[in-house]
Motif scaffolding. Sequence first.
Motif, PDB file in Angstrom:
ATOM      1  N   MET A   1       0.818  -1.213   0.000  1.00 18.73           N
ATOM      2  CA  MET A   1       0.000   0.000   0.000  1.00 18.73           C
ATOM      3  C   MET A   1       0.854   1.266   0.000  1.00 18.73           C
ATOM      4  SD  MET A   1      -2.922  -0.797  -0.456  1.00 18.73           S
ATOM      5  CE  MET A   1      -3.343   0.931  -0.454  1.00 18.73           C
ATOM      6  N   ALA A   2       2.082   1.172  -0.547  1.00 16.55           N
ATOM      7  CA  ALA A   2       2.954   2.354  -0.539  1.00 16.55           C
ATOM      8  C   ALA A   2       2.295   3.522  -1.255  1.00 16.55           C
ATOM      9  CB  ALA A   2       4.277   2.015  -1.201  1.00 16.55           C
ATOM     10  N   GLY A   3       1.670   3.234  -2.386  1.00 19.51           N
ATOM     11  CA  GLY A   3       1.020   4.296  -3.152  1.00 19.51           C
ATOM     12  C   GLY A   3      -0.033   5.002  -2.341  1.00 19.51           C
ATOM     13  N   HIS A   4      -0.822   4.243  -1.622  1.00 24.15           N
ATOM     14  CA  HIS A   4      -1.912   4.835  -0.851  1.00 24.15           C
ATOM     15  C   HIS A   4      -1.370   5.731   0.253  1.00 24.15           C
ATOM     16  CE1 HIS A   4      -6.125   5.092   0.117  1.00 24.15           C
ATOM     17  NE2 HIS A   4      -5.787   5.069   1.393  1.00 24.15           N
ATOM     18  N   SER A   5      -0.328   5.262   0.909  1.00 24.76           N
ATOM     19  CA  SER A   5       0.282   6.071   1.972  1.00 24.76           C
ATOM     20  C   SER A   5       0.834   7.366   1.389  1.00 24.76           C
ATOM     21  CB  SER A   5       1.407   5.298   2.650  1.00 24.76           C
ATOM     22  OG  SER A   5       0.894   4.138   3.245  1.00 24.76           O
ATOM     23  N   LYS A   6       1.432   7.271   0.199  1.00 24.06           N
ATOM     24  CA  LYS A   6       1.993   8.471  -0.425  1.00 24.06           C
ATOM     25  C   LYS A   6       0.892   9.466  -0.752  1.00 24.06           C
ATOM     26  CE  LYS A   6       6.365   7.202  -2.503  1.00 24.06           C
ATOM     27  NZ  LYS A   6       6.337   5.765  -2.620  1.00 24.06           N
ATOM     28  N   TRP A   7      -0.273   8.943  -1.163  1.00 26.17           N
ATOM     29  CA  TRP A   7      -1.396   9.838  -1.463  1.00 26.17           C
ATOM     30  C   TRP A   7      -1.748  10.652  -0.223  1.00 26.17           C
ATOM     31  CZ3 TRP A   7      -3.916  12.424  -4.847  1.00 26.17           C
ATOM     32  CH2 TRP A   7      -5.177  12.934  -4.550  1.00 26.17           C
ATOM     33  N   ALA A   8      -1.765   9.997   0.922  1.00 25.68           N
ATOM     34  CA  ALA A   8      -2.075  10.704   2.175  1.00 25.68           C
ATOM     35  C   ALA A   8      -1.050  11.808   2.414  1.00 25.68           C
ATOM     36  CB  ALA A   8      -2.093   9.723   3.347  1.00 25.68           C
ATOM     37  N   ASN A   9       0.211  11.501   2.110  1.00 26.26           N
ATOM     38  CA  ASN A   9       1.262  12.493   2.317  1.00 26.26           C
ATOM     39  C   ASN A   9       1.137  13.661   1.351  1.00 26.26           C
ATOM     40  OD1 ASN A   9       2.421  11.059   4.376  1.00 26.26           O
ATOM     41  ND2 ASN A   9       3.769   9.902   3.047  1.00 26.26           N
ATOM     42  N   ILE A  10       0.792  13.355   0.092  1.00 24.54           N
ATOM     43  CA  ILE A  10       0.602  14.411  -0.905  1.00 24.54           C
ATOM     44  C   ILE A  10      -0.527  15.330  -0.448  1.00 24.54           C
ATOM     45  CG2 ILE A  10      -0.381  14.857  -3.204  1.00 24.54           C
ATOM     46  CD1 ILE A  10       1.237  12.516  -4.225  1.00 24.54           C
ATOM     47  N   GLN A  11      -1.627  14.734  -0.006  1.00 24.06           N
ATOM     48  CA  GLN A  11      -2.772  15.503   0.446  1.00 24.06           C
ATOM     49  C   GLN A  11      -2.388  16.386   1.632  1.00 24.06           C
ATOM     50  OE1 GLN A  11      -4.696  15.543  -2.069  1.00 24.06           O
ATOM     51  NE2 GLN A  11      -6.553  15.235  -0.939  1.00 24.06           N
ATOM     52  N   HIS A  12      -1.600  15.820   2.518  1.00 23.72           N
ATOM     53  CA  HIS A  12      -1.192  16.539   3.729  1.00 23.72           C
ATOM     54  C   HIS A  12      -0.392  17.788   3.355  1.00 23.72           C
ATOM     55  CE1 HIS A  12      -0.531  16.915   7.974  1.00 23.72           C
ATOM     56  NE2 HIS A  12       0.773  16.942   7.816  1.00 23.72           N
ATOM     57  N   ARG A  13       0.569  17.602   2.450  1.00 21.65           N
ATOM     58  CA  ARG A  13       1.402  18.728   2.037  1.00 21.65           C
ATOM     59  C   ARG A  13       0.574  19.761   1.284  1.00 21.65           C
ATOM     60  NH1 ARG A  13       5.275  14.740   1.169  1.00 21.65           N
ATOM     61  NH2 ARG A  13       4.814  14.583  -1.043  1.00 21.65           N
ATOM     62  N   LYS A  14      -0.279  19.265   0.412  1.00 23.07           N
ATOM     63  CA  LYS A  14      -1.145  20.140  -0.378  1.00 23.07           C
ATOM     64  C   LYS A  14      -2.013  20.971   0.563  1.00 23.07           C
ATOM     65  CE  LYS A  14      -4.664  19.851  -4.008  1.00 23.07           C
ATOM     66  NZ  LYS A  14      -5.871  20.239  -3.307  1.00 23.07           N
ATOM     67  N   THR A 205      -6.395  -3.472  -4.404  1.00 21.62           N
ATOM     68  CA  THR A 205      -6.037  -2.186  -5.000  1.00 21.62           C
ATOM     69  C   THR A 205      -6.086  -2.248  -6.523  1.00 21.62           C
ATOM     70  OG1 THR A 205      -3.691  -2.790  -4.944  1.00 21.62           O
ATOM     71  CG2 THR A 205      -4.546  -1.528  -3.081  1.00 21.62           C
ATOM     72  N   THR A 206      -6.148  -1.073  -7.138  1.00 16.29           N
ATOM     73  CA  THR A 206      -6.141  -0.947  -8.599  1.00 16.29           C
ATOM     74  C   THR A 206      -4.923  -0.122  -9.001  1.00 16.29           C
ATOM     75  OG1 THR A 206      -8.553  -1.026  -8.715  1.00 16.29           O
ATOM     76  CG2 THR A 206      -7.419  -0.072 -10.605  1.00 16.29           C
ATOM     77  N   GLU A 207      -4.086  -0.691  -9.860  1.00 19.65           N
ATOM     78  CA  GLU A 207      -2.855  -0.030 -10.299  1.00 19.65           C
ATOM     79  C   GLU A 207      -3.179   1.045 -11.336  1.00 19.65           C
ATOM     80  OE1 GLU A 207       1.326   0.518 -10.498  1.00 19.65           O
ATOM     81  OE2 GLU A 207       0.384  -1.060  -9.317  1.00 19.65           O
ATOM     82  N   LEU A 208      -2.608   2.239 -11.162  1.00 13.82           N
ATOM     83  CA  LEU A 208      -2.836   3.328 -12.105  1.00 13.82           C
ATOM     84  C   LEU A 208      -1.534   3.822 -12.715  1.00 13.82           C
ATOM     85  CD1 LEU A 208      -5.474   5.620 -10.318  1.00 13.82           C
ATOM     86  CD2 LEU A 208      -5.871   3.920 -12.100  1.00 13.82           C
ATOM     87  N   ASP A 209      -1.613   4.227 -14.014  1.00  9.49           N
ATOM     88  CA  ASP A 209      -0.474   4.895 -14.647  1.00  9.49           C
ATOM     89  C   ASP A 209      -0.630   6.399 -14.413  1.00  9.49           C
ATOM     90  OD1 ASP A 209      -2.521   5.688 -16.319  1.00  9.49           O
ATOM     91  OD2 ASP A 209      -1.843   4.500 -18.048  1.00  9.49           O
ATOM     92  N   THR A 233     -11.897   8.444   0.093  1.00 14.71           N
ATOM     93  CA  THR A 233     -10.908   7.354   0.148  1.00 14.71           C
ATOM     94  C   THR A 233     -10.974   6.547  -1.145  1.00 14.71           C
ATOM     95  OG1 THR A 233     -11.316   7.163   2.531  1.00 14.71           O
ATOM     96  CG2 THR A 233     -10.090   5.376   1.498  1.00 14.71           C
ATOM     97  N   THR A 234      -9.810   6.166  -1.660  1.00 18.50           N
ATOM     98  CA  THR A 234      -9.776   5.341  -2.873  1.00 18.50           C
ATOM     99  C   THR A 234      -8.850   4.146  -2.653  1.00 18.50           C
ATOM    100  OG1 THR A 234      -7.834   6.330  -3.924  1.00 18.50           O
ATOM    101  CG2 THR A 234      -9.937   7.484  -4.208  1.00 18.50           C
ATOM    102  N   ASN A 235      -8.869   3.212  -3.608  1.00 16.17           N
ATOM    103  CA  ASN A 235      -8.006   2.032  -3.473  1.00 16.17           C
ATOM    104  C   ASN A 235      -6.949   1.968  -4.569  1.00 16.17           C
ATOM    105  OD1 ASN A 235      -9.559   1.234  -5.695  1.00 16.17           O
ATOM    106  ND2 ASN A 235      -9.642  -0.908  -5.050  1.00 16.17           N
ATOM    107  N   PHE A 236      -6.451   3.138  -5.003  1.00 14.83           N
ATOM    108  CA  PHE A 236      -5.434   3.128  -6.049  1.00 14.83           C
ATOM    109  C   PHE A 236      -4.100   2.596  -5.537  1.00 14.83           C
ATOM    110  CE2 PHE A 236      -3.857   7.030  -4.111  1.00 14.83           C
ATOM    111  CZ  PHE A 236      -2.492   6.929  -4.339  1.00 14.83           C
ATOM    112  N   GLU A 237      -3.313   2.109  -6.455  1.00 14.52           N
ATOM    113  CA  GLU A 237      -1.901   1.779  -6.212  1.00 14.52           C
ATOM    114  C   GLU A 237      -1.138   2.391  -7.367  1.00 14.52           C
ATOM    115  OE1 GLU A 237       0.983   0.882  -4.144  1.00 14.52           O
ATOM    116  OE2 GLU A 237      -0.626  -0.417  -3.445  1.00 14.52           O
TER     117      GLU A 237
END
Length: 246
Positions: A1-14, A205-209, A233-237
Amino acid sequence: MAGHSKWANIQHRKGRQDAARSKLFSKLSKEITVAAKMGDPDPDKNPRLRLAVKEAKSNSVPKDVIDRAIKKSQAGEGDDYEEIRYEGYGPNGVAVIVEAMTDNRNRTASNVRSTFGKNGGNLGETGSVGFMFERKGEVVYGADAGDADTVMMAAIEAGAEDVESSEDGHVIYCADTDLAEVASALEAELGESESTKLVWKPVTTTELDLEGMQKLMKLIDALEDDDDVQRVTTNFEASDEVMEAL
């Protein structure tokens, strides 16, 4: 779930840099008012309120704003708010859960449905994507809280279920019903957390480009722009390359 955790971090910074800060304060205040209305106005006697106040403080909401939100509950405000969960699919079949708090169910449903439609998604029935997530408690600590082993030991002793550590920090998961207890035990061991809240944790999860991620972020931004929407909340990777290219 690295991608999902990163999304949380991106949102936090944003969120920290964003002009939408007042919108975030408003959403956190609404949660405090409703939590206080549903239970005791004293955070020490109301676990949901305690978590709402903690989350507000971690997002730098001023104390007077928090106090005012609690007082509103005693003045009868927050009576009409209803909590609703919407489920649907975003671009490329990504599962999306939208948590809303509204005083007008019809308005919110119409707006959420329209936002999905305009951004390549489809609003589904309740339960249409919920099975792809588990309701969990989530406690986030920065990297300075300790190394992975230290945090893992503290989490095990606190009664947590899982820990994801990276160079950005540590995300600790526990049963949803144990969150207040686990968070208190972790605080005694590791100090104040960056965030403590209930989340929907993806099971699949669903992998996205890159193109898929850009479309998904457009949908999420549009949903979060709605005053009635509390959390998306989403389930992207996504790979590190895709996340860095955003």
